[in-house]
Write an enzyme that holds these catalytic residues in place. Structure first.
Site, PDB file in Angstrom:
ATOM      1  N   TYR A 221       0.846  -1.203   0.000  1.00 44.19           N
ATOM      2  CA  TYR A 221       0.000   0.000   0.000  1.00 44.19           C
ATOM      3  C   TYR A 221       0.876   1.245   0.000  1.00 44.19           C
ATOM      4  CZ  TYR A 221      -3.761   3.230   0.767  1.00 44.19           C
ATOM      5  OH  TYR A 221      -4.649   4.255   0.604  1.00 44.19           O
TER       6      TYR A 221
ATOM      7  N   PHE B 191      -7.240  20.759 -25.121  1.00 40.86           N
ATOM      8  CA  PHE B 191      -7.505  19.332 -25.141  1.00 40.86           C
ATOM      9  C   PHE B 191      -8.727  19.098 -24.257  1.00 40.86           C
ATOM     10  CE2 PHE B 191      -7.280  14.928 -23.809  1.00 40.86           C
ATOM     11  CZ  PHE B 191      -7.256  14.331 -25.059  1.00 40.86           C
ATOM     12  N   THR B 192      -9.537  18.115 -24.638  1.00 41.40           N
ATOM     13  CA  THR B 192     -10.857  17.923 -24.016  1.00 41.40           C
ATOM     14  C   THR B 192     -10.793  17.875 -22.485  1.00 41.40           C
ATOM     15  OG1 THR B 192     -10.583  15.558 -24.373  1.00 41.40           O
ATOM     16  CG2 THR B 192     -11.849  16.775 -26.021  1.00 41.40           C
TER      17      THR B 192
ATOM     18  N   ASP C 165       2.149  19.659 -20.933  1.00 41.35           N
ATOM     19  CA  ASP C 165       1.383  18.424 -21.143  1.00 41.35           C
ATOM     20  C   ASP C 165       2.283  17.535 -21.994  1.00 41.35           C
ATOM     21  OD1 ASP C 165      -0.182  16.345 -22.040  1.00 41.35           O
ATOM     22  OD2 ASP C 165      -1.978  17.566 -22.295  1.00 41.35           O
TER      23      ASP C 165
ATOM     24  N   LYS D 115       0.057   6.966 -23.512  1.00 44.24           N
ATOM     25  CA  LYS D 115       0.413   7.317 -24.899  1.00 44.24           C
ATOM     26  C   LYS D 115       1.891   7.009 -25.102  1.00 44.24           C
ATOM     27  CE  LYS D 115      -3.749   9.478 -24.622  1.00 44.24           C
ATOM     28  NZ  LYS D 115      -3.896  10.773 -24.058  1.00 44.24           N
TER      29      LYS D 115
ATOM     30  N   ARG E 246     -13.005  14.119 -34.331  1.00 42.31           N
ATOM     31  CA  ARG E 246     -12.400  15.259 -33.647  1.00 42.31           C
ATOM     32  C   ARG E 246     -12.889  16.512 -34.375  1.00 42.31           C
ATOM     33  NH1 ARG E 246     -11.939  14.188 -28.813  1.00 42.31           N
ATOM     34  NH2 ARG E 246     -10.096  13.186 -27.980  1.00 42.31           N
TER      35      ARG E 246
ATOM     36  N   PHE F  28     -18.692  13.585 -26.571  1.00 38.90           N
ATOM     37  CA  PHE F  28     -18.261  12.671 -27.637  1.00 38.90           C
ATOM     38  C   PHE F  28     -18.119  11.229 -27.161  1.00 38.90           C
ATOM     39  CE2 PHE F  28     -13.884  12.372 -26.178  1.00 38.90           C
ATOM     40  CZ  PHE F  28     -13.753  13.527 -25.430  1.00 38.90           C
TER      41      PHE F  28
HETATM   42  C1  LIG Z   1      -4.966  11.639 -23.548  1.00 47.57           C
HETATM   43  C2  LIG Z   1      -4.556  13.006 -23.239  1.00 47.57           C
HETATM   44  C3  LIG Z   1      -4.780  13.579 -21.974  1.00 47.57           C
HETATM   45  C4  LIG Z   1      -5.588  12.877 -20.898  1.00 47.57           C
HETATM   46  O1  LIG Z   1      -4.991  11.699 -20.497  1.00 47.57           O
HETATM   47  P1  LIG Z   1      -5.832  10.394 -20.063  1.00 47.57           P
HETATM   48  O2  LIG Z   1      -4.758   9.413 -19.736  1.00 47.57           O
HETATM   49  O3  LIG Z   1      -6.674   9.993 -21.228  1.00 47.57           O
HETATM   50  O4  LIG Z   1      -6.647  10.757 -18.874  1.00 47.57           O
HETATM   51  C5  LIG Z   1      -4.305  14.854 -21.744  1.00 47.57           C
HETATM   52  N1  LIG Z   1      -3.662  15.543 -22.696  1.00 47.57           N
HETATM   53  C6  LIG Z   1      -3.432  15.041 -23.924  1.00 47.57           C
HETATM   54  C7  LIG Z   1      -2.717  15.845 -24.951  1.00 47.57           C
HETATM   55  C8  LIG Z   1      -3.875  13.755 -24.238  1.00 47.57           C
HETATM   56  O5  LIG Z   1      -3.677  13.269 -25.468  1.00 47.57           O
END
Ligand SMILES: *Cc1c(COP(=O)(O)O)cnc(C)c1O
Length: 470
Positions: free
Chosen positions: A85, A137-138, A228, A271, A395, A462
């Protein structure tokens, strides 16, 4: 200002053959379906590819998030997960890797990128603040809004034009940044958020030179610079290809330069970092670190696991190192460019230059008979699935959502379908099949009908929105 070349360099992928720097040790079998079955499946999914069961998908290009193939070293590391933990050995391994490869001092693990965005936004944004960024970004913007902030787009104008071939469409327009500061004052700007390989612009990079200019501006006005870093390695690869004086340097060195120019980072490790789940907030700022630790225990988990299992952090530590290897990233971006060139050569309108993680189809030009409020990109993604079982995603206007103040649909200039390539998963033959299907769909474009909502979620519509044909 910038001394970058006007045109991107032709890619190595176009000039000579290349092959993946790995061989396949384990395979996952795919199901094939008939066109009738796919028609029924997309109708049952409300014409939203997010609502299709993956069992009904042949080639899954919905996203590059969490869908990478892990290496044998990553799987081996998972067997060494320390599922404690508190104070898991894997946390300290991951922290040491992040410090060494990226250079940030403090690390707060989160279950994925948006977990880190949540901690960051809650820690730094006050109601009435403004957060400038190189395109929205969303999830990033939503967390800024939920914390009471307003996102302000400061990306260069070229980024909003799918046909513009500027080599660094992720660059910030410093005049827009300065105009915002003059209008609202530096005290209302808690930080500037810069994405590398800007997703919503088509996977477009920011140059080192532009990032240095942003850094200087932030230093001058005492404003934090947040990165980011979801696709930092892909961005570094483009810098190596396109920016003067960078050709002889390794991707790892360039990645480190980018990180060193920024104070804080949010990462979706699903990613670039080659894991199926994971993320983190990293910072050199002690005060932010303390605040984020206070929130992480409320929303994610203890500060040494943040919603992750020990084995997830073990795989992430290995994935980070593999992600900055030059051979890996050359093949990764090379495969995306391979698909892009097949489409380009067939006259399919795509976003230029070809991005790092995806090829984006310009739905406005493929379906000129549909107005944007009939969601052409959503309709095109559905038609592509029916044709071949290739799953892409929208998109465009659906992703952009509604303006929180006026309630009107936001109608972005980019109305795109994203063919997102998972890392190390598909072969060149899968890319050939995908290109053939896109070309076939384009040939029958006039028969594709627009869509309207039958169910519209309030947030991030979306993901779960449902539609019917008009
Ligand atoms: C995917 C993404 C996020 C959010 O990350 P999650 O792991 O999906 O929560 C933030 N910024 C960018 C540019 C992304 O592509």
């Amino acid at each position: 200002m910038t001394t970058t070349p006007a045109q991107p360099q032709p890619s190595a992928a176009r000039k000579k053959s290349w092959a993946e720097p790995f061989k396949i040790k384990s395979v996952e079998l795919l199901k094939t379906t008939t066109e009738d079955e796919r028609r029924a499946a997309i109708a049952a999914a409300g014409f939203n590819t997010f609502l299709l069961p993956s069992q009904d998908v042949y080639i899954d290009l919905l996203t590059d998030s969490g869908v990478s193939a892990m290496s044998d070293h990553q799987w081996a590391a998972m067997m060494l997960g320390d599922e404690a933990y508190a104070g898991s050995r894997n946390f300290y391994e991951m922290e040491a890797t992040i410090r060494e490869v990226y250079g940030y001092r403090h690390v707060v693990p989160t279950h994925q990128g948006r977990g880190a965005e949540h901690l960051l936004s809650r820690s730094l944004i006050k109601p009435g603040d403004y957060v400038p960024g190189n395109m929205y970004f969303t999830t990033t913007r939503l967390h800024q809004e939920l914390a009471g902030g307003t996102f302000v787009d400061v990306i260069i104008d070229e980024a909003h034009d799918p046909q513009n071939t500027h080599p660094f469409k992720g660059n910030v327009d410093l005049a827009k940044l300065e105009a915002l500061r003059r209008e609202v004052g530096a005290e209302k700007i808690p930080y500037v958020c810069i994405a590398t390989a800007v997703n919503m612009a088509g996977g477009q990079p920011i140059s080192l030179q532009n990032l240095r200019e942003v850094r200087d501006w932030c230093t001058e006005h005492d404003i934090m610079l947040v990165h980011d870093m979801t696709r930092v390695a892909e961005n570094a690869w483009f810098i190596k290809q396109r920016e003067e004086g960078q050709q002889h340097r390794s991707v790892a060195e360039i990645v480190r330069d980018i990180c060193d120019l920024t104070d804080t980072a949010t990462m979706s490790a699903k990613k670039d970092a080659l894991v199926n789940i994971g993320g983190f907030l990293a910072t050199n700022n002690d005060r932010l670190y303390d605040k984020a630790c206070g929130f992480v225990v409320v929303f994610e988990g203890l500060h040494t696991y943040g919603g992750l299992a020990g084995r997830d952090m073990a795989a992430l530590a290995v994935g980070i190192r593999e992600s900055v290897d030059d051979d890996h990233i050359a093949a990764r971006v090379g495969q995306v460019e391979y698909l892009g060139h097949l489409l380009e050569d067939a006259g399919v309108p795509i976003v230029q230059p070809i991005g790092g993680h995806a090829v984006f189809l310009d739905a406005r030009r493929i379906l000129p008979h549909l107005t944007q409020d009939h969601f052409p990109a959503q309709a095109l993604a559905a038609a592509l699935y029916v044709d071949s079982g290739v799953r892409a995603m929208e998109r465009g206007a659906v992703s952009a959502g509604r303006d929180p103040v006026t309630g009107e649909n936001r109608l972005p200039r980019l109305e795109l379908v994203r063919l997102t390539i998972p890392r190390r998963v598909y072969t060149q033959a899968h890319m050939d099949v995908t290109a053939e299907s896109v070309i076939a769909v384009m040939e029958q474009a006039e028969s594709i009908r627009g869509l309207r909502f039958t169910y519209e979620p309030e947030m991030l519509r979306f993901f779960m929105g449902r539609f019917e044909e008009i």
